[in-house]
Enzyme design. Structure first.
Site, mmCIF file in Angstrom:
data_model
loop_
_atom_site.group_PDB
_atom_site.id
_atom_site.type_symbol
_atom_site.label_atom_id
_atom_site.label_comp_id
_atom_site.label_asym_id
_atom_site.label_seq_id
_atom_site.Cartn_x
_atom_site.Cartn_y
_atom_site.Cartn_z
ATOM 1 N N ARG A 165 0.964 -0.976 -0.052
ATOM 2 C CA ARG A 165 0.057 0.036 -0.115
ATOM 3 C C ARG A 165 0.921 1.210 0.119
ATOM 4 N NH1 ARG A 165 -1.885 1.018 5.568
ATOM 5 N NH2 ARG A 165 -0.426 2.444 5.424
ATOM 6 N N HIS A 214 -3.548 4.607 4.912
ATOM 7 C CA HIS A 214 -4.426 3.642 4.890
ATOM 8 C C HIS A 214 -5.590 4.036 4.350
ATOM 9 C CE1 HIS A 214 -7.314 0.597 6.504
ATOM 10 N NE2 HIS A 214 -8.052 1.666 6.961
ATOM 11 N N TYR A 259 4.238 5.395 11.627
ATOM 12 C CA TYR A 259 4.737 3.847 11.951
ATOM 13 C C TYR A 259 5.446 3.269 10.886
ATOM 14 C CZ TYR A 259 0.384 3.548 8.978
ATOM 15 O OH TYR A 259 -0.461 3.436 7.989
#
Ligand SMILES: Cc1ncc(C[n+]2csc(CCOP(=O)(O)OP(=O)(O)O)c2C)c(N)n1
Ligand SMILES: [Mg+2]
Length: 363
Positions: free
Chosen positions: A261, A265, A274
């Site tokens: 990805r 998100h 993160y």
């Protein structure tokens, strides 16, 4: 006593790859990369248009026209490859990130946009193209896919269903139930897991202790296969094989497409909190689009004319999306109650009246 059936007990950890990240053909000879030139160009067109539409969606969200959007940037090859080899009557059960598969099925940008703007939550335009509405509750649609596959099986239809799951979704109880049920009843259902390495901020290493997601197939008694999810031709070939097996009564397959990805998100997420830039750079070097273009150039299928045609289509669909969203009227809030069942239930009718009364007080 019922006999236990012998099934595959080994899953190759090396993903099937037909075109390497540098665009050169690999030595893989179990699957073919020889599709007709029109099909090869079509796959390219779908991948590029998907990426461009994705950019337009993000722009619209940033401009305040959409509350939220989940980008599929980086996952185009997985989605297009998986959906392109199927029949139009094969039902797709998406998670929420499958713009590539939607586009390929002829779902219009306006129909996709209506979902993200909250104008039409049931996705009626989707179902007309044998695509189930997107499923935000993670993993639940795996069971719907198996149910639909079992229905097709009982009706004697030759159709296959495909459940698109995320790596995170495979940790849900619903996904395990779906996989087990499908295998026991040999349902014509293919589980296509896009392992994009992350479930929001949770890395795939926290989803399982098994060697890979595909390895779980051994426990369910179905074939499991890992494929390079950034290689459109490999995804096409692996899905074609699994769909043919399901159609012939050979039961389900668990495919793990290894991809990434590239974006956040959703538009509400900040992935820099993160994950490292080094990791993103690693995957940028494996971007499915330049890889496939280089391959098409090397075999003489990519031309300036193709690029021009693709760019024109992208522009047209981006404009269509923008025009359908910008300034669109707010939906009638009572649609929320009226479209759940063919006939409204007494409880829903009561809730509808309650909401209308509250809104009237606010007005
Ligand atoms: C049942 C359920 N639990 C939690 C959530 C919150 N949630 C939304 S997306 C997501 C991560 C899903 O990750 P994955 O399946 O890998 O799909 P991806 O977003 O990476 O495509 C979670 C936990 C939800 N929507 N539904
Ligand atoms: Mg994921």
């Amino acid at each position: 006593m019922a006999e236990l059936s012998a099934t595959q007990t080994v899953v190759d950890i090396e993903p099937v790859t037909l075109v390497a990240p540098d665009g050169t053909p690999t030595a893989e000879d179990r699957y073919s990369r020889d599709l007709p030139p029109e099909t090869l160009s079509w796959l390219y067109e779908m991948m590029v248009v998907t990426r461009d539409l994705d950019v337009e969606f993000v722009n619209l969200q940033r401009q305040g026209e959409l509350a939220l959007f989940a980008s599929c940037r980086g996952q185009e090859a997985a989605q297009i490859g998986a959906a392109a080899c199927l029949r139009k009557t094969d039902w797709l059960f998406p998670q929420y990130r499958e713009i590539g598969a939607f586009l390929l099925r002829g779902i219009t940008p306006a129909q996709m946009g209506a979902i993200w703007r909250g104008m039409w939550h049931g996705g009626l335009g989707f179902t007309k193209k044998c695509v189930a509405p997107i499923a935000i509750p993670i993993g639940t649609h795996g069971l719907h896919a198996v149910g639909a596959a079992m229905a097709a099986q009982r009706l004697g239809e030759e159709s296959v269903t495909v459940a698109f799951l995320g790596d995170g979704a495979t940790s849900e109880g619903d996904a395990h139930e779906a996989l087990n049920l499908a295998s026991v009843f040999k349902a014509p259902c293919v589980f296509f897991v896009q392992n994009n390495q992350w479930a929001i901020s949770v890395p795939v290493s926290h989803q399982l202790a098994a060697p890979s997601i595909a390895h779980r197939a051994v426990g369910y008694g179905m074939p499991g296969i890992r494929v390079d999810g950034n290689d459109v031709l490999a995804c096409y070939a692996v899905m074609a094989e699994a769909a043919a097996r399901a159609r012939e009564g050979g039961g389900p397959t668990l495919i793990e497409a290894i991809t990434y990805r590239l974006g956040p998100h959703t538009t509400s997420d900040d992935p820099t909190r993160y994950r490292s830039q080094e990791e993103v750079d690693y995957w940028l070097a494996r971007d499915p689009l330049p890889r496939y273009r280089t391959y098409l150039q090397s075999i003489g299928v990519w031309t300036d004319r193709l690029e021009g045609r693709v760019a024109a289509k992208s522009k047209r669909l981006r404009t269509e999306l923008r025009d359908s969203i910008v300034g669109a009227p707010d939906m009638d809030i009572t649609d929320m109650f009226d479209t759940v069942y063919a006939e409204i239930t007494p409880t829903l009718a009561q809730q509808r009246e309650q909401l209308l009364a509250e809104l009237a007080k606010e007005a």
